[in-house]
Design an enzyme around this catalytic site. Sequence first.
Site, PDB file in Angstrom:
ATOM      1  N   SER A 189      -7.694  -2.858  -5.215  1.00 26.82           N
ATOM      2  CA  SER A 189      -6.730  -3.922  -5.504  1.00 26.82           C
ATOM      3  C   SER A 189      -6.743  -4.176  -7.004  1.00 26.82           C
ATOM      4  CB  SER A 189      -7.156  -5.195  -4.771  1.00 26.82           C
ATOM      5  OG  SER A 189      -6.489  -6.312  -5.326  1.00 26.82           O
ATOM      6  N   SER A 190      -5.578  -4.483  -7.530  1.00 24.82           N
ATOM      7  CA  SER A 190      -5.520  -4.816  -8.962  1.00 24.82           C
ATOM      8  C   SER A 190      -6.376  -6.041  -9.259  1.00 24.82           C
ATOM      9  CB  SER A 190      -4.076  -5.088  -9.382  1.00 24.82           C
ATOM     10  OG  SER A 190      -3.275  -3.971  -9.063  1.00 24.82           O
ATOM     11  N   MET A 243       3.197  -3.837  -9.266  1.00 24.52           N
ATOM     12  CA  MET A 243       3.144  -4.843 -10.333  1.00 24.52           C
ATOM     13  C   MET A 243       2.238  -4.337 -11.458  1.00 24.52           C
ATOM     14  SD  MET A 243       3.475  -8.515  -8.521  1.00 24.52           S
ATOM     15  CE  MET A 243       1.784  -8.714  -8.010  1.00 24.52           C
ATOM     16  N   HIS A 268      -2.447   2.978  -5.750  1.00 26.35           N
ATOM     17  CA  HIS A 268      -1.063   3.209  -6.200  1.00 26.35           C
ATOM     18  C   HIS A 268      -0.809   4.702  -6.415  1.00 26.35           C
ATOM     19  CE1 HIS A 268      -1.742  -0.978  -7.964  1.00 26.35           C
ATOM     20  NE2 HIS A 268      -0.684  -1.153  -7.201  1.00 26.35           N
ATOM     21  N   HIS A 328      -4.199   1.520  -9.786  1.00 27.35           N
ATOM     22  CA  HIS A 328      -5.478   2.097  -9.376  1.00 27.35           C
ATOM     23  C   HIS A 328      -5.183   3.243  -8.413  1.00 27.35           C
ATOM     24  CE1 HIS A 328      -4.687  -0.108  -5.711  1.00 27.35           C
ATOM     25  NE2 HIS A 328      -4.625  -1.235  -6.397  1.00 27.35           N
ATOM     26  N   LYS A 376      -2.763  -2.048   2.666  1.00 25.48           N
ATOM     27  CA  LYS A 376      -3.612  -3.192   2.330  1.00 25.48           C
ATOM     28  C   LYS A 376      -2.810  -4.494   2.393  1.00 25.48           C
ATOM     29  CE  LYS A 376      -4.841  -4.571  -1.699  1.00 25.48           C
ATOM     30  NZ  LYS A 376      -4.588  -6.035  -1.754  1.00 25.48           N
TER      31      LYS A 376
HETATM   32  O1  PAF Z   1       2.672  -5.067  -3.545  1.00 24.08           O
HETATM   33  C1  PAF Z   1       3.039  -5.377  -4.689  1.00 24.08           C
HETATM   34  O2  PAF Z   1       2.485  -4.933  -5.700  1.00 24.08           O
HETATM   35  C2  PAF Z   1       4.218  -6.328  -4.855  1.00 24.08           C
HETATM   36  O3  PAF Z   1       4.207  -7.324  -3.902  1.00 24.08           O
HETATM   37  C3  PAF Z   1       5.579  -5.598  -4.889  1.00 24.08           C
HETATM   38  C4  PAF Z   1       5.886  -4.922  -3.567  1.00 24.08           C
HETATM   39  C5  PAF Z   1       5.583  -4.577  -6.013  1.00 24.08           C
HETATM   40  C6  PAF Z   1       6.691  -6.605  -5.160  1.00 24.08           C
HETATM   41  O4  PAF Z   1       6.519  -7.242  -6.385  1.00 24.08           O
END
Ligand code: PAF
Length: 287
Positions: free
Chosen positions: A189-190, A34, A41, A38, A153
Amino acid sequence: MNGLPKLVTSVVELRKEVAAARARGQRVGLVPTMGALHEGHLSLVRTAKAECGFTVVSVFVNPTQFGPNEDFAKYPRTLDADRGLLAGCGADVVFAPASTEVYRAGHSTMVEPGEIAEPLEGQFRPRHFRGVATIVLKLFNMVQPDAAFFGQKDYQQSVVIRRMVADLNMPTTIHVCPTVREADGLAMSSRNRYLSPDARQQALVLSKSLQLAGRLVADGERDAAVIAAKMKDLIGTAPDAQIDYVALVDPETLQPVATIADRAMAILAVKIGSTRLIDNWLLEARL
Ligand code: PAF
Protein backbone atom coordinates in the site's frame (compact mmCIF):
# COMPACT_ATOMS: atom_id res chain seq x y z
CA MET A 1 9.75 -1.47 -23.55
CA ASN A 2 12.27 -0.09 -21.09
CA GLY A 3 11.98 3.61 -22.02
CA LEU A 4 10.31 6.15 -19.77
CA PRO A 5 6.58 6.35 -20.47
CA LYS A 6 5.47 9.60 -22.09
CA LEU A 7 4.31 12.16 -19.54
CA VAL A 8 0.99 13.70 -20.52
CA THR A 9 -0.79 16.33 -18.44
CA SER A 10 -3.68 17.52 -20.59
CA VAL A 11 -6.81 15.67 -21.70
CA VAL A 12 -6.36 16.96 -25.27
CA GLU A 13 -2.88 15.45 -25.51
CA LEU A 14 -4.02 12.25 -23.84
CA ARG A 15 -6.79 11.80 -26.40
CA LYS A 16 -4.25 12.28 -29.22
CA GLU A 17 -2.03 9.53 -27.79
CA VAL A 18 -4.97 7.17 -27.38
CA ALA A 19 -6.30 7.92 -30.87
CA ALA A 20 -2.87 7.19 -32.36
CA ALA A 21 -2.72 3.87 -30.51
CA ARG A 22 -6.16 2.94 -31.78
CA ALA A 23 -5.14 3.91 -35.33
CA ARG A 24 -2.26 1.43 -34.93
CA GLY A 25 -4.85 -1.22 -34.03
CA GLN A 26 -3.93 -1.39 -30.33
CA ARG A 27 -6.37 -2.03 -27.51
CA VAL A 28 -6.16 0.48 -24.69
CA GLY A 29 -5.75 -0.41 -21.01
CA LEU A 30 -5.97 1.97 -18.06
CA VAL A 31 -4.43 1.56 -14.61
CA PRO A 32 -5.82 4.33 -12.40
CA THR A 33 -3.52 5.22 -9.49
CA MET A 34 -2.81 8.00 -7.05
CA GLY A 35 0.93 7.51 -7.54
CA ALA A 36 3.45 6.54 -4.83
CA LEU A 37 3.70 3.38 -6.86
CA HIS A 38 4.75 0.01 -5.49
CA GLU A 39 4.95 -3.54 -6.81
CA GLY A 40 1.17 -3.93 -6.47
CA HIS A 41 0.64 -1.15 -9.04
CA LEU A 42 3.42 -2.45 -11.26
CA SER A 43 1.83 -5.89 -11.42
CA LEU A 44 -1.40 -4.21 -12.59
CA VAL A 45 0.55 -2.39 -15.30
CA ARG A 46 2.20 -5.61 -16.50
CA THR A 47 -1.20 -7.32 -16.65
CA ALA A 48 -2.68 -4.35 -18.54
CA LYS A 49 0.20 -4.37 -20.99
CA ALA A 50 -0.18 -8.10 -21.66
CA GLU A 51 -3.94 -7.73 -22.03
CA CYS A 52 -4.23 -4.52 -24.02
CA GLY A 53 -0.98 -3.47 -25.66
CA PHE A 54 -1.30 0.29 -25.14
CA THR A 55 -1.23 1.11 -21.45
CA VAL A 56 -2.09 4.38 -19.76
CA VAL A 57 -1.28 4.81 -16.07
CA SER A 58 -3.04 7.75 -14.46
CA VAL A 59 -1.37 9.37 -11.48
CA PHE A 60 -3.72 11.74 -9.73
CA VAL A 61 -4.26 12.29 -6.02
CA ASN A 62 -8.00 12.81 -6.20
CA PRO A 63 -9.14 15.42 -3.67
CA THR A 64 -12.81 14.42 -3.77
CA GLN A 65 -12.22 10.98 -2.26
CA PHE A 66 -10.52 12.30 0.89
CA GLY A 67 -12.46 13.36 3.97
CA PRO A 68 -11.68 16.68 5.68
CA ASN A 69 -9.50 15.04 8.36
CA GLU A 70 -7.75 12.56 6.08
CA ASP A 71 -4.28 12.50 4.54
CA PHE A 72 -4.85 14.38 1.25
CA ALA A 73 -2.21 17.05 2.00
CA LYS A 74 0.45 14.60 3.11
CA TYR A 75 -0.32 11.84 0.57
CA PRO A 76 3.05 11.04 -1.07
CA ARG A 77 3.56 12.70 -4.46
CA THR A 78 6.52 11.05 -6.19
CA LEU A 79 5.88 11.47 -9.91
CA ASP A 80 9.50 11.26 -11.13
CA ALA A 81 10.17 8.08 -9.16
CA ASP A 82 6.81 6.65 -10.31
CA ARG A 83 7.69 7.27 -13.93
CA GLY A 84 11.04 5.56 -13.45
CA LEU A 85 9.37 2.51 -11.91
CA LEU A 86 6.93 2.34 -14.81
CA ALA A 87 9.73 2.30 -17.38
CA GLY A 88 10.37 -1.39 -16.86
CA CYS A 89 6.73 -2.44 -16.99
CA GLY A 90 5.67 -1.36 -20.45
CA ALA A 91 3.52 1.64 -19.57
CA ASP A 92 3.16 3.84 -22.65
CA VAL A 93 1.71 6.99 -21.12
CA VAL A 94 1.64 8.44 -17.63
CA PHE A 95 -1.32 10.75 -17.39
CA ALA A 96 -0.64 13.13 -14.49
CA PRO A 97 -3.04 16.04 -14.77
CA ALA A 98 -3.17 19.02 -12.44
CA SER A 99 -6.22 19.24 -10.23
CA THR A 100 -7.53 22.16 -12.32
CA GLU A 101 -7.38 20.00 -15.48
CA VAL A 102 -9.59 17.37 -13.86
CA TYR A 103 -11.95 19.54 -11.85
CA ARG A 104 -12.54 22.63 -13.97
CA ALA A 105 -13.97 25.78 -12.38
CA GLY A 106 -17.63 25.23 -11.69
CA HIS A 107 -17.40 21.43 -11.60
CA SER A 108 -20.48 20.20 -9.80
CA THR A 109 -21.52 16.78 -11.12
CA MET A 110 -20.70 13.82 -8.88
CA VAL A 111 -21.47 10.11 -9.17
CA GLU A 112 -23.56 8.85 -6.27
CA PRO A 113 -22.87 5.15 -5.75
CA GLY A 114 -25.73 3.33 -4.09
CA GLU A 115 -26.04 0.93 -1.17
CA ILE A 116 -22.87 -0.95 -2.01
CA ALA A 117 -20.88 2.09 -0.86
CA GLU A 118 -22.61 2.32 2.51
CA PRO A 119 -21.19 -0.47 4.74
CA LEU A 120 -17.55 -1.00 5.78
CA GLU A 121 -15.47 1.87 4.36
CA GLY A 122 -18.66 3.84 3.81
CA GLN A 123 -19.28 3.90 7.58
CA PHE A 124 -15.89 5.42 8.29
CA ARG A 125 -15.31 7.44 5.09
CA PRO A 126 -18.83 8.62 4.23
CA ARG A 127 -18.17 10.42 0.91
CA HIS A 128 -15.13 8.43 -0.14
CA PHE A 129 -16.74 6.25 -2.82
CA ARG A 130 -18.63 9.21 -4.26
CA GLY A 131 -15.22 10.73 -4.99
CA VAL A 132 -13.78 7.43 -6.24
CA ALA A 133 -16.70 6.71 -8.58
CA THR A 134 -16.59 10.26 -9.92
CA ILE A 135 -12.87 10.25 -10.70
CA VAL A 136 -12.98 6.75 -12.19
CA LEU A 137 -15.89 7.73 -14.44
CA LYS A 138 -14.03 10.90 -15.47
CA LEU A 139 -10.84 8.95 -16.20
CA PHE A 140 -12.82 6.42 -18.23
CA ASN A 141 -14.33 9.27 -20.25
CA MET A 142 -10.91 10.84 -20.78
CA VAL A 143 -9.12 7.62 -21.81
CA GLN A 144 -12.05 5.53 -23.08
CA PRO A 145 -10.17 2.33 -22.23
CA ASP A 146 -11.16 -1.14 -23.39
CA ALA A 147 -10.18 -2.45 -19.98
CA ALA A 148 -9.20 -1.04 -16.60
CA PHE A 149 -7.19 -2.73 -13.88
CA PHE A 150 -7.68 -2.47 -10.10
CA GLY A 151 -6.17 -4.28 -7.11
CA GLN A 152 -8.14 -6.58 -4.85
CA LYS A 153 -6.68 -4.88 -1.78
CA ASP A 154 -9.27 -2.12 -2.28
CA TYR A 155 -11.99 -4.73 -2.46
CA GLN A 156 -15.03 -2.56 -1.77
CA GLN A 157 -13.75 -0.03 -4.30
CA SER A 158 -13.64 -2.77 -6.95
CA VAL A 159 -17.24 -3.78 -6.14
CA VAL A 160 -18.40 -0.15 -6.29
CA ILE A 161 -16.69 0.32 -9.67
CA ARG A 162 -18.11 -2.89 -11.11
CA ARG A 163 -21.57 -1.78 -9.97
CA MET A 164 -21.13 1.66 -11.55
CA VAL A 165 -19.93 0.16 -14.84
CA ALA A 166 -22.91 -2.20 -14.94
CA ASP A 167 -25.47 0.40 -13.84
CA LEU A 168 -24.27 3.07 -16.26
CA ASN A 169 -23.78 0.68 -19.23
CA MET A 170 -20.12 1.58 -19.52
CA PRO A 171 -18.22 -0.46 -22.15
CA THR A 172 -14.96 -0.87 -20.17
CA THR A 173 -14.05 -4.34 -18.87
CA ILE A 174 -12.98 -4.31 -15.22
CA HIS A 175 -10.15 -6.57 -14.09
CA VAL A 176 -9.53 -7.04 -10.38
CA CYS A 177 -6.04 -8.43 -9.80
CA PRO A 178 -4.67 -10.24 -6.74
CA THR A 179 -3.25 -8.28 -3.82
CA VAL A 180 0.53 -8.16 -3.88
CA ARG A 181 2.10 -8.75 -0.47
CA GLU A 182 5.48 -8.22 1.12
CA ALA A 183 7.36 -11.44 1.97
CA ASP A 184 5.98 -11.28 5.53
CA GLY A 185 2.37 -10.92 4.37
CA LEU A 186 1.77 -7.16 4.66
CA ALA A 187 -0.41 -6.04 1.75
CA MET A 188 1.44 -3.49 -0.36
CA SER A 189 0.00 0.00 0.00
CA SER A 190 1.21 3.51 -0.68
CA ARG A 191 0.32 4.27 2.94
CA ASN A 192 2.79 1.66 4.27
CA ARG A 193 5.46 4.34 3.89
CA TYR A 194 3.85 6.25 6.79
CA LEU A 195 4.69 3.34 9.15
CA SER A 196 7.67 3.54 11.53
CA PRO A 197 9.67 0.28 11.76
CA ASP A 198 7.78 -0.60 14.96
CA ALA A 199 4.38 0.22 13.44
CA ARG A 200 5.34 -1.73 10.30
CA GLN A 201 5.94 -4.77 12.52
CA GLN A 202 2.64 -4.26 14.35
CA ALA A 203 0.81 -3.91 11.02
CA LEU A 204 1.42 -7.61 10.38
CA VAL A 205 -1.61 -8.31 12.58
CA LEU A 206 -3.83 -7.43 9.61
CA SER A 207 -2.57 -10.19 7.30
CA LYS A 208 -2.02 -12.60 10.21
CA SER A 209 -5.64 -12.25 11.32
CA LEU A 210 -6.82 -12.86 7.74
CA GLN A 211 -4.60 -15.93 7.47
CA LEU A 212 -6.02 -17.11 10.79
CA ALA A 213 -9.55 -16.75 9.36
CA GLY A 214 -8.48 -18.82 6.36
CA ARG A 215 -7.06 -21.55 8.61
CA LEU A 216 -10.16 -21.61 10.81
CA VAL A 217 -12.39 -22.08 7.77
CA ALA A 218 -10.07 -24.76 6.38
CA ASP A 219 -10.33 -26.54 9.74
CA GLY A 220 -14.13 -26.53 9.52
CA GLU A 221 -15.18 -23.43 11.47
CA ARG A 222 -18.27 -21.89 9.81
CA ASP A 223 -19.49 -19.42 12.45
CA ALA A 224 -18.62 -15.91 11.27
CA ALA A 225 -18.91 -14.41 14.77
CA VAL A 226 -16.40 -16.93 16.16
CA ILE A 227 -13.96 -16.24 13.35
CA ALA A 228 -14.30 -12.44 13.66
CA ALA A 229 -13.80 -12.63 17.44
CA LYS A 230 -10.56 -14.61 17.02
CA MET A 231 -9.36 -12.17 14.38
CA LYS A 232 -10.05 -9.24 16.72
CA ASP A 233 -8.18 -10.96 19.56
CA LEU A 234 -5.14 -11.39 17.35
CA ILE A 235 -5.29 -7.77 16.15
CA GLY A 236 -5.58 -6.69 19.78
CA THR A 237 -2.10 -8.09 20.48
CA ALA A 238 -0.63 -5.09 18.61
CA PRO A 239 -0.45 -2.28 21.20
CA ASP A 240 -1.16 0.54 18.73
CA ALA A 241 -3.89 -1.21 16.73
CA GLN A 242 -7.33 0.34 16.69
CA ILE A 243 -9.99 -1.59 14.77
CA ASP A 244 -12.41 0.32 12.53
CA TYR A 245 -14.08 -2.90 11.39
CA VAL A 246 -13.45 -6.61 11.04
CA ALA A 247 -16.24 -8.27 9.07
CA LEU A 248 -17.16 -11.40 7.18
CA VAL A 249 -19.35 -10.42 4.26
CA ASP A 250 -20.91 -11.74 1.12
CA PRO A 251 -18.34 -11.02 -1.64
CA GLU A 252 -20.98 -9.57 -3.99
CA THR A 253 -23.39 -7.69 -1.73
CA LEU A 254 -20.92 -6.87 1.09
CA GLN A 255 -23.67 -7.71 3.58
CA PRO A 256 -22.57 -9.54 6.75
CA VAL A 257 -22.83 -13.33 6.75
CA ALA A 258 -23.59 -15.34 9.89
CA THR A 259 -22.33 -18.66 8.52
CA ILE A 260 -19.71 -19.42 5.90
CA ALA A 261 -21.82 -21.52 3.54
CA ASP A 262 -19.65 -21.28 0.45
CA ARG A 263 -17.55 -18.14 0.06
CA ALA A 264 -17.18 -15.09 2.27
CA MET A 265 -14.86 -12.13 2.23
CA ALA A 266 -12.99 -11.42 5.44
CA ILE A 267 -12.39 -7.70 5.29
CA LEU A 268 -10.93 -5.21 7.74
CA ALA A 269 -9.69 -1.72 8.39
CA VAL A 270 -7.30 -1.12 11.26
CA LYS A 271 -5.38 1.94 12.36
CA ILE A 272 -1.85 1.33 13.51
CA GLY A 273 -1.16 4.55 15.36
CA SER A 274 -2.27 7.22 12.90
CA THR A 275 -1.95 5.06 9.77
CA ARG A 276 -5.17 3.48 8.55
CA LEU A 277 -4.71 0.22 6.63
CA ILE A 278 -7.19 -2.07 4.88
CA ASP A 279 -6.91 -5.66 3.70
CA ASN A 280 -9.13 -8.63 2.83
CA TRP A 281 -9.04 -12.35 2.17
CA LEU A 282 -11.47 -14.63 0.35
CA LEU A 283 -12.63 -17.49 2.57
CA GLU A 284 -13.74 -20.60 0.76
CA ALA A 285 -15.54 -23.38 2.57
CA ARG A 286 -14.74 -26.65 0.83
CA LEU A 287 -17.47 -29.05 1.82
O1 PAF B 1 -7.20 2.97 -5.73
C1 PAF B 1 -6.79 4.13 -5.92
O2 PAF B 1 -5.58 4.40 -5.95
C2 PAF B 1 -7.80 5.25 -6.14
O3 PAF B 1 -8.91 5.10 -5.33
C3 PAF B 1 -8.20 5.42 -7.62
C4 PAF B 1 -8.94 4.20 -8.14
C5 PAF B 1 -6.96 5.68 -8.46
C6 PAF B 1 -9.13 6.62 -7.76
O4 PAF B 1 -8.51 7.79 -7.35
